[in-house]
Design a protein around this motif. Structure first.
Motif, PDB file in Angstrom:
ATOM      1  N   LEU A   1       0.873  -1.177   0.000  1.00 21.81           N
ATOM      2  CA  LEU A   1       0.000   0.000   0.000  1.00 21.81           C
ATOM      3  C   LEU A   1       0.903   1.217   0.000  1.00 21.81           C
ATOM      4  CD1 LEU A   1      -2.803  -0.715   2.669  1.00 21.81           C
ATOM      5  CD2 LEU A   1      -2.645  -1.476   0.301  1.00 21.81           C
ATOM      6  N   ASN A   2       0.844   1.980  -1.069  1.00 18.48           N
ATOM      7  CA  ASN A   2       1.654   3.192  -1.137  1.00 18.48           C
ATOM      8  C   ASN A   2       0.785   4.385  -0.732  1.00 18.48           C
ATOM      9  OD1 ASN A   2       2.908   5.578  -1.995  1.00 18.48           O
ATOM     10  ND2 ASN A   2       4.153   4.463  -3.484  1.00 18.48           N
ATOM     11  N   LEU A   3       1.055   4.898   0.472  1.00 14.84           N
ATOM     12  CA  LEU A   3       0.219   5.971   1.054  1.00 14.84           C
ATOM     13  C   LEU A   3       0.914   7.325   0.984  1.00 14.84           C
ATOM     14  CD1 LEU A   3      -0.622   3.865   4.206  1.00 14.84           C
ATOM     15  CD2 LEU A   3      -2.260   4.382   2.413  1.00 14.84           C
ATOM     16  N   ARG A   4       2.090   7.357   0.323  1.00 17.61           N
ATOM     17  CA  ARG A   4       2.941   8.555   0.418  1.00 17.61           C
ATOM     18  C   ARG A   4       2.273   9.844  -0.006  1.00 17.61           C
ATOM     19  NH1 ARG A   4       8.149   5.084  -1.252  1.00 17.61           N
ATOM     20  NH2 ARG A   4       8.651   4.498   0.894  1.00 17.61           N
ATOM     21  N   GLU A   5       1.334   9.753  -0.938  1.00 16.58           N
ATOM     22  CA  GLU A   5       0.659  10.980  -1.394  1.00 16.58           C
ATOM     23  C   GLU A   5      -0.729  11.144  -0.789  1.00 16.58           C
ATOM     24  OE1 GLU A   5       0.993  11.953  -5.552  1.00 16.58           O
ATOM     25  OE2 GLU A   5       2.815  10.784  -5.724  1.00 16.58           O
ATOM     26  N   LEU A   6      -0.992  10.355   0.255  1.00 16.54           N
ATOM     27  CA  LEU A   6      -2.276  10.505   0.949  1.00 16.54           C
ATOM     28  C   LEU A   6      -2.059  11.526   2.075  1.00 16.54           C
ATOM     29  CD1 LEU A   6      -5.213   9.544   1.036  1.00 16.54           C
ATOM     30  CD2 LEU A   6      -4.525   7.852   2.727  1.00 16.54           C
ATOM     31  N   GLU A   7      -2.482  12.746   1.812  1.00 17.75           N
ATOM     32  CA  GLU A   7      -2.166  13.836   2.743  1.00 17.75           C
ATOM     33  C   GLU A   7      -3.013  13.822   4.007  1.00 17.75           C
ATOM     34  OE1 GLU A   7      -1.508  17.756   1.027  1.00 17.75           O
ATOM     35  OE2 GLU A   7      -1.599  16.793  -0.931  1.00 17.75           O
ATOM     36  N   PHE A   8      -4.208  13.263   3.897  1.00 19.84           N
ATOM     37  CA  PHE A   8      -5.107  13.286   5.053  1.00 19.84           C
ATOM     38  C   PHE A   8      -5.891  11.986   5.106  1.00 19.84           C
ATOM     39  CE2 PHE A   8      -8.446  14.321   7.909  1.00 19.84           C
ATOM     40  CZ  PHE A   8      -8.064  15.438   8.626  1.00 19.84           C
ATOM     41  N   LEU A   9      -5.990  11.398   6.295  1.00 17.25           N
ATOM     42  CA  LEU A   9      -6.857  10.234   6.511  1.00 17.25           C
ATOM     43  C   LEU A   9      -7.520  10.424   7.869  1.00 17.25           C
ATOM     44  CD1 LEU A   9      -7.688   7.442   5.294  1.00 17.25           C
ATOM     45  CD2 LEU A   9      -5.942   6.438   6.764  1.00 17.25           C
TER      46      LEU A   9
END
Lengths: 113, 196
Positions: free
Chosen positions: A52-60
């Motif tokens: 799971l590549n979350l590097r560009e997920l700025e907000f969760l």
């Protein structure tokens, strides 16, 4: 399979067995996260390892963190699936919260970059 | 007397918020029908609060972090404001016809958040039971237990609250008080302190 909205995108690259997340994810509760969960569950049917590549997920939001934790438990239940979480050390929520998922599955690999 | 019918205080609650030169309050008009449509607006409001308060901080380096102080404030305020607003709106009782509000007060190395919503007594009591359990537990163990609950699909894990406390070291105080004009409405006031 992919999901694309004005706020976020999620897509699966079967070749690299990677799911990419991008943008701002703050849906209203677990029910709203069901389509995201389906993308994740379909991907684990297709290979023996998943990133799971979350590097560009700025907000969760926390419902999203709960959704990820549900997915980690599903992977744990399979027993033979390797999972890697790729986070960014420049995104605060990832530096704060991603490591908690290892409490659910100690064999989970975390890669920060 | 039932706990819901009297004033109850938990955690680090203070009646008086220390005076601050910089503060901001947002009120959200009550309207249950529009929740789905307005959900995204709470996120935008949280981002606005993050941007607004981050502007008071320099872009200095933070030890052991690749995120500078201004960006840290922005992301932390945005996350916490969003979680507090989501909870306040989810558990708000529209019968009271009162707005949900969020105020932020800025100090040199601290931000205090104050969120007010109006809940029905059953929801307020469930919340208080959770708070008592949290305050009587070892945080690390309690967090792991609730994470496992959330991960196996059990509701009521309150991961938002626990994420703010465990991951952001936010300190909480709560006040539950019957709301005078309406006997079946409890005013819930949440105070959150975030060290910067």
């Amino acid at each position: 399979m992919e999901i694309k909205t004005d706020d976020y995108s999620i897509w699966h690259d079967p070749e690299s067995a990677t799911i990419f997340f991008r943008g701002f994810l703050r849906l209203d509760g677990m029910e709203q996260y069901q389509p995201v969960m389906e993308v994740l569950l379909q991907a684990i049917d297709q290979s023996s390892s998943l990133t799971l590549n979350l590097r560009e997920l700025e907000f969760l939001n926390s419902s999203g963190i709960s959704m990820l934790s549900m997915f980690v438990v599903k992977v744990r239940e399979r027993g033979n699936l390797r999972m890697i979480l790729q986070g960014s050390d420049k995104v605060l929520w990832q530096t704060k919260s991603l490591k908690n998922l290892q409490r659910l599955m100690p064999s989970l690999t975390l890669e920060f970059g | 007397m039932l706990p819901t019918s009297t004033l109850q205080i938990y955690g680090e609650f203070t009646e008086e918020i220390p005076p601050s030169e910089e503060y901001l309050t947002l009120h959200f008009s009550p309207n249950s029908a529009a929740r789905k449509r307005r959900w995204g607006n709470f996120g935008l409001s949280a981002d606005f609060l993050g941007d607004y308060f981050a502007a008071f901080f320099p872009g200095d380096e933070v030890p052991e972090s690749k995120i500078n102080l201004r960006d840290t404030v922005k992301a932390a305020v945005s996350f916490i404001a969003n979680e507090l607003l989501e909870n306040a709106v989810k558990f708000n009782e529209d019968a009271a016809n009162c707005p949900v509000s969020i105020s932020l007060h800025l100090y040199e190395r601290e931000i205090i958040f104050c969120v007010v919503n109006y809940a029905n007594p059953t929801i307020a009591e469930t919340y208080q039971t959770f708070i008592r359990e949290l305050l009587n537990s070892d945080l690390d163990e309690f967090y792991t237990q609730q994470l496992e609950k959330a991960a196996t699909g059990m509701s009521g894990s309150s991961m938002g609250l626990l994420t703010m406390i465990n991951d952001y070291a936010a300190r909480f105080g709560w006040k539950f008080q019957p709301f005078e004009p309406y006997p079946d409405v409890i005013e819930v006031r949440v105070l959150v302190r975030l060290d910067l």
